[in-house]
Design a protein around this motif. Structure first.
Motif, PDB file in Angstrom:
ATOM      1  N   GLU A 178     -35.416 102.852 -52.094  1.00 36.36           N
ATOM      2  CA  GLU A 178     -35.344 101.556 -52.771  1.00 36.36           C
ATOM      3  C   GLU A 178     -35.310 100.417 -51.754  1.00 36.36           C
ATOM      4  N   ARG A 179     -34.530 100.556 -50.715  1.00 34.88           N
ATOM      5  CA  ARG A 179     -34.462  99.523 -49.672  1.00 34.88           C
ATOM      6  C   ARG A 179     -35.825  99.343 -49.004  1.00 34.88           C
ATOM      7  N   ALA A 180     -36.508 100.442 -48.747  1.00 41.44           N
ATOM      8  CA  ALA A 180     -37.824 100.364 -48.107  1.00 41.44           C
ATOM      9  C   ALA A 180     -38.842  99.668 -49.004  1.00 41.44           C
ATOM     10  N   LEU A 181     -38.770  99.924 -50.308  1.00 39.51           N
ATOM     11  CA  LEU A 181     -39.708  99.319 -51.248  1.00 39.51           C
ATOM     12  C   LEU A 181     -39.468  97.816 -51.427  1.00 39.51           C
ATOM     13  N   GLN A 182     -38.267  97.358 -51.184  1.00 41.55           N
ATOM     14  CA  GLN A 182     -37.940  95.951 -51.404  1.00 41.55           C
ATOM     15  C   GLN A 182     -38.236  95.074 -50.195  1.00 41.55           C
ATOM     16  N   LYS A 183     -38.750  95.652 -49.157  1.00 37.59           N
ATOM     17  CA  LYS A 183     -39.003  94.886 -47.944  1.00 37.59           C
ATOM     18  C   LYS A 183     -40.465  94.481 -47.878  1.00 37.59           C
ATOM     19  N   GLY A 184     -40.694  93.263 -47.460  1.00 43.00           N
ATOM     20  CA  GLY A 184     -42.041  92.837 -47.144  1.00 43.00           C
ATOM     21  C   GLY A 184     -42.762  92.062 -48.215  1.00 43.00           C
ATOM     22  N   VAL A 185     -44.019  91.766 -47.881  1.00 45.30           N
ATOM     23  CA  VAL A 185     -44.909  91.002 -48.738  1.00 45.30           C
ATOM     24  C   VAL A 185     -46.053  91.923 -49.141  1.00 45.30           C
ATOM     25  N   PHE A 222     -46.188  89.602 -54.210  1.00 43.76           N
ATOM     26  CA  PHE A 222     -44.812  90.044 -54.377  1.00 43.76           C
ATOM     27  C   PHE A 222     -44.107  89.885 -53.039  1.00 43.76           C
ATOM     28  N   VAL A 223     -42.898  89.334 -53.062  1.00 48.94           N
ATOM     29  CA  VAL A 223     -42.074  89.207 -51.859  1.00 48.94           C
ATOM     30  C   VAL A 223     -40.742  89.874 -52.158  1.00 48.94           C
ATOM     31  N   SER A 224     -40.350  90.790 -51.312  1.00 47.48           N
ATOM     32  CA  SER A 224     -39.095  91.545 -51.485  1.00 47.48           C
ATOM     33  C   SER A 224     -39.035  92.229 -52.842  1.00 47.48           C
ATOM     34  N   GLY A 225     -40.178  92.701 -53.315  1.00 50.06           N
ATOM     35  CA  GLY A 225     -40.229  93.416 -54.580  1.00 50.06           C
ATOM     36  C   GLY A 225     -40.250  92.536 -55.812  1.00 50.06           C
ATOM     37  N   LYS A 226     -40.275  91.207 -55.634  1.00 46.69           N
ATOM     38  CA  LYS A 226     -40.269  90.281 -56.773  1.00 46.69           C
ATOM     39  C   LYS A 226     -41.601  89.541 -56.846  1.00 46.69           C
ATOM     40  N   VAL A 234     -41.975  79.240 -46.950  1.00 47.34           N
ATOM     41  CA  VAL A 234     -41.573  79.716 -45.622  1.00 47.34           C
ATOM     42  C   VAL A 234     -40.155  80.295 -45.630  1.00 47.34           C
ATOM     43  N   PRO A 235     -39.161  79.635 -46.260  1.00 46.25           N
ATOM     44  CA  PRO A 235     -37.834  80.265 -46.301  1.00 46.25           C
ATOM     45  C   PRO A 235     -37.835  81.621 -47.025  1.00 46.25           C
ATOM     46  N   LEU A 236     -38.711  81.758 -48.019  1.00 46.24           N
ATOM     47  CA  LEU A 236     -38.802  82.995 -48.784  1.00 46.24           C
ATOM     48  C   LEU A 236     -39.352  84.148 -47.937  1.00 46.24           C
ATOM     49  N   ILE A 237     -40.303  83.835 -47.063  1.00 42.81           N
ATOM     50  CA  ILE A 237     -40.954  84.879 -46.269  1.00 42.81           C
ATOM     51  C   ILE A 237     -40.423  84.975 -44.843  1.00 42.81           C
ATOM     52  N   LYS A 238     -39.471  84.135 -44.503  1.00 39.23           N
ATOM     53  CA  LYS A 238     -38.938  84.103 -43.135  1.00 39.23           C
ATOM     54  C   LYS A 238     -38.535  85.478 -42.596  1.00 39.23           C
TER      55      LYS A 238
END
Length: 149
Positions: A53-60, A116-120, A138-142
């Motif tokens: 779950e943690r791995a899936l929530q990371k990234g863009v 999607f960013v951080s799974g959202k 930018v703050p969202l993807i920092k």
């Protein structure tokens, strides 16, 4: 995470869910109603579920079509912002139409690009560009920016 890649490589659509999540149930139902047969992987029933779950929530992650100029523009924006998104080109996917319908039902004005960013879900081109112009992207993807050349 290698286990996620392995599970995802076995079928066209994989849904990572939790058995107690009503939204997860809705997404599964949506895919079934569209005639898709996704592989379902219940994270809460897997000994490595929390780590996955943690791995899936990371990234863009961006769902695109290689023929779409707006998809290309959004990809260039993220790269210019020093983010290397995970790109899913759906053109050649046998379930392309079902994926498009699902993305629209999730809230994308247009099926692609879907960011999607951080799974959202962030949204399509207009949503991403509006966030960028307002200074909110930018703050969202920092956390996902690379400062290496």
């Amino acid at each position: 995470m290698e286990r996620i890649r392995d599970l995802s490589s076995k079928t066209a659509a994989v849904i990572f869910t939790k058995s107690s999540c009503c939204m997860c149930h809705s997404i599964k139902t949506l895919f079934y109603e569209l005639g898709a047969s996704p592989a379902i992987h219940e994270l809460d029933k897997d000994s490595e579920g929390r780590e996955m779950e943690r791995a899936l929530q990371k990234g863009v992650v961006i769902f695109t079509k290689n023929s779409c100029c707006l998809c290309y523009a959004v990809q260039v924006l993220f790269r210019d912002l020093r983010v290397q998104p995970k790109i899913h080109e759906i053109d050649n996917d046998p379930d392309c139409r079902e994926i498009e319908k699902a993305l629209v039902r999730l809230g994308c004005a247009n099926a692609v690009p879907a960011v999607f960013v951080s799974g959202k879900l962030v949204g399509s081109t207009n949503d991403v560009m509006s966030l960028h112009l307002s200074g909110s992207l930018v703050p969202l993807i920092k956390p996902y920016q690379s400062f290496h050349k």
